[in-house]
Design an enzyme around this catalytic site. Structure first.
Site, PDB file in Angstrom:
ATOM      1  N   ASN A   9      41.187  34.412  38.492  1.00 54.14           N
ATOM      2  CA  ASN A   9      41.486  34.070  37.692  1.00 54.14           C
ATOM      3  C   ASN A   9      41.631  32.696  38.115  1.00 54.14           C
ATOM      4  O   ASN A   9      42.474  32.091  38.635  1.00 54.14           O
ATOM      5  CB  ASN A   9      42.733  34.160  37.267  1.00 54.14           C
ATOM      6  CG  ASN A   9      43.539  33.340  35.966  1.00 54.14           C
ATOM      7  OD1 ASN A   9      42.834  32.613  35.494  1.00 54.14           O
ATOM      8  ND2 ASN A   9      44.808  33.891  35.551  1.00 54.14           N
ATOM      9  N   LYS A  11      41.762  29.702  36.200  1.00 54.89           N
ATOM     10  CA  LYS A  11      42.486  29.125  35.297  1.00 54.89           C
ATOM     11  C   LYS A  11      42.428  27.831  35.294  1.00 54.89           C
ATOM     12  O   LYS A  11      40.547  27.630  34.479  1.00 54.89           O
ATOM     13  CB  LYS A  11      44.465  28.958  36.016  1.00 54.89           C
ATOM     14  CG  LYS A  11      45.013  30.093  36.074  1.00 54.89           C
ATOM     15  CD  LYS A  11      46.457  30.545  36.743  1.00 54.89           C
ATOM     16  CE  LYS A  11      46.585  30.823  37.160  1.00 54.89           C
ATOM     17  NZ  LYS A  11      48.508  31.283  37.791  1.00 54.89           N
ATOM     18  N   HIS A  97      47.657  36.915  29.870  1.00 49.04           N
ATOM     19  CA  HIS A  97      48.182  36.392  31.005  1.00 49.04           C
ATOM     20  C   HIS A  97      49.650  35.867  30.235  1.00 49.04           C
ATOM     21  O   HIS A  97      49.630  35.220  29.095  1.00 49.04           O
ATOM     22  CB  HIS A  97      46.697  35.580  31.000  1.00 49.04           C
ATOM     23  CG  HIS A  97      47.415  35.266  32.673  1.00 49.04           C
ATOM     24  ND1 HIS A  97      48.224  34.525  33.237  1.00 49.04           N
ATOM     25  CD2 HIS A  97      46.897  35.127  34.051  1.00 49.04           C
ATOM     26  CE1 HIS A  97      48.672  34.038  34.613  1.00 49.04           C
ATOM     27  NE2 HIS A  97      47.604  34.844  35.148  1.00 49.04           N
ATOM     28  N   GLU A  99      51.400  32.971  31.544  1.00 46.55           N
ATOM     29  CA  GLU A  99      51.037  31.832  30.725  1.00 46.55           C
ATOM     30  C   GLU A  99      50.404  31.658  29.434  1.00 46.55           C
ATOM     31  O   GLU A  99      51.141  30.560  28.643  1.00 46.55           O
ATOM     32  CB  GLU A  99      50.166  31.296  31.922  1.00 46.55           C
ATOM     33  CG  GLU A  99      50.705  31.383  33.252  1.00 46.55           C
ATOM     34  CD  GLU A  99      49.733  30.843  34.335  1.00 46.55           C
ATOM     35  OE1 GLU A  99      48.101  30.426  34.360  1.00 46.55           O
ATOM     36  OE2 GLU A  99      50.308  30.583  35.419  1.00 46.55           O
ATOM     37  N   GLU A 169      51.944  41.733  36.778  1.00 49.29           N
ATOM     38  CA  GLU A 169      51.476  40.898  37.270  1.00 49.29           C
ATOM     39  C   GLU A 169      53.598  40.592  37.294  1.00 49.29           C
ATOM     40  O   GLU A 169      53.519  39.568  35.961  1.00 49.29           O
ATOM     41  CB  GLU A 169      51.082  39.278  36.808  1.00 49.29           C
ATOM     42  CG  GLU A 169      49.342  39.874  36.976  1.00 49.29           C
ATOM     43  CD  GLU A 169      48.257  38.900  37.136  1.00 49.29           C
ATOM     44  OE1 GLU A 169      47.826  38.671  37.798  1.00 49.29           O
ATOM     45  OE2 GLU A 169      49.023  37.908  36.384  1.00 49.29           O
ATOM     46  N   GLY A 175      52.243  31.974  41.561  1.00 49.88           N
ATOM     47  CA  GLY A 175      52.329  30.621  41.472  1.00 49.88           C
ATOM     48  C   GLY A 175      53.264  30.256  42.713  1.00 49.88           C
ATOM     49  O   GLY A 175      53.416  29.405  42.919  1.00 49.88           O
ATOM     50  N   SER A 215      50.669  35.834  43.401  1.00 47.34           N
ATOM     51  CA  SER A 215      50.647  35.477  45.489  1.00 47.34           C
ATOM     52  C   SER A 215      50.131  36.411  45.840  1.00 47.34           C
ATOM     53  O   SER A 215      50.389  36.937  47.016  1.00 47.34           O
ATOM     54  CB  SER A 215      51.912  34.653  45.122  1.00 47.34           C
ATOM     55  OG  SER A 215      52.461  34.539  44.738  1.00 47.34           O
TER      56      SER A 215
HETATM   57  C1  PEP Z   1      47.548  34.823  38.383  1.00 50.48           C
HETATM   58  O1  PEP Z   1      47.894  33.676  37.250  1.00 50.48           O
HETATM   59  O2  PEP Z   1      46.700  35.759  37.523  1.00 50.48           O
HETATM   60  C2  PEP Z   1      47.778  34.787  39.697  1.00 50.48           C
HETATM   61  C3  PEP Z   1      48.093  36.034  39.569  1.00 50.48           C
HETATM   62  O3  PEP Z   1      48.112  34.038  40.196  1.00 50.48           O
HETATM   63  P1  PEP Z   1      48.355  34.036  41.540  1.00 50.48           P
HETATM   64  O4  PEP Z   1      47.824  34.296  42.070  1.00 50.48           O
HETATM   65  O5  PEP Z   1      48.116  31.751  41.998  1.00 50.48           O
HETATM   66  O6  PEP Z   1      49.809  33.902  42.059  1.00 50.48           O
END
Ligand code: PEP
Length: 252
Positions: A9, A11, A97, A99, A169, A175, A215
């Site tokens: 992803n 973003k 997601h 976000e 998630e 993040g 992460s």
């Molecule tokens: C995400 O935003 O889908 C995600 C998993 O981000 P990160 O791997 O940076 O934590």
């Protein structure tokens, strides 16, 4: 047997040119690695999709949008419909997601419409769910995730449901550098699979790919992916460097 999926992803990162370079690098590294048992997906900005689709080996790499509109077409300035996404050559779309839920006010009602349009246009939704830290601290994560699923994808027909993938998630792990422990991730994914079995039956549950995101990196992926219910990852930060992303793709 259900598919193993590693989806990046990106973003709101990279220009089109940078994105094409990154995609080419991933495609070449995946080709060299000889990995064949993993569906590799690049979730790029809308602007990049057509160029990225043209730059990668389509036998090895699929491309996803990170969103699509909740309406099929019409006077919705700035929106990109599921049919438009499909016409770029993308095969997947990341929906729900955290976000998008948090910053753009996506609700279950909106997501219902987006999931339906994605499926109607032949896209595979990667449907995201997951709880905030306060909910985890109150040990209410199971009920919270169940409600997210109940209100959106659990009202699909079994046939439609079997076309999507789910990404759990936890928001507190996205993040932040704080990964859910392997036990926490496995426990939640097994719980989700149990909910699917209750709703759609054991066969559908066994065929549904459920990913962990938050992460995830080349170091922690092998342990996470060794768990019986973790069918891959949705990867943010670590998908922006080809070598790092390959380390996750080859973690099985
Ligand atoms: C995400 O935003 O889908 C995600 C998993 O981000 P990160 O791997 O940076 O934590």
């Amino acid at each position: 047997m259900r598919k193993k999926i590693v989806a990046g992803n990106w973003k709101c990162n990279t220009t089109v040119q940078e994105g094409v370079e990154l995609a080419k690098e991933v495609s070449e590294l995946v080709a060299k690695s000889g990995v064949k048992n993993v569906v590799v997906v690049l979730g790029t900005p809308f602007t990049h999709i057509t160029s990225v689709v043209g730059a990668v080996d389509s036998q090895l790499i699929d491309v996803a949008a990170q969103n699509c509109a909740a309406d099929a077409k019409g006077a919705f300035t700035g929106e990109v419909s599921a049919a438009m996404v499909k016409s770029t050559g993308a095969t997947h779309v990341i929906l729900g997601h955290s976000e998008r839920r948090e910053y753009y006010g996506e609700t279950s009602a909106t997501l219902n419409k987006k999931v339906a349009l994605a499926l109607a246009n032949g896209l595979t939704p990667i449907y995201c769910c997951g709880e905030a830290l306060s909910i985890r601290e109150a040990n209410e994560q199971n009920a919270y995730v169940k409600t997210q699923l109940d209100e959106t994808i659990f009202n699909l027909s079994p046939e439609d449901f079997s076309k999507l993938a789910i990404a759990y998630e936890p928001i507190w792990a996205i993040g932040t550098g704080v990964t859910a422990s392997t036990a926490q991730a496995q426990e939640m994914l097994a719980y989700i699979r149990g909910l699917i079995a209750d709703k759609f039956g054991k066969v559908v549950a066994e065929e549904t790919s459920i990913l962990y995101g938050g992460s995830c990196n080349a170091k922690n992926a092998p342990e996470l992916f060794s768990q019986p219910d973790i069918d891959g990852g949705l990867i943010g930060g670590a998908s922006l460097k080809a070598e790092d992303f390959l380390g996750i793709i080859t973690a099985y």
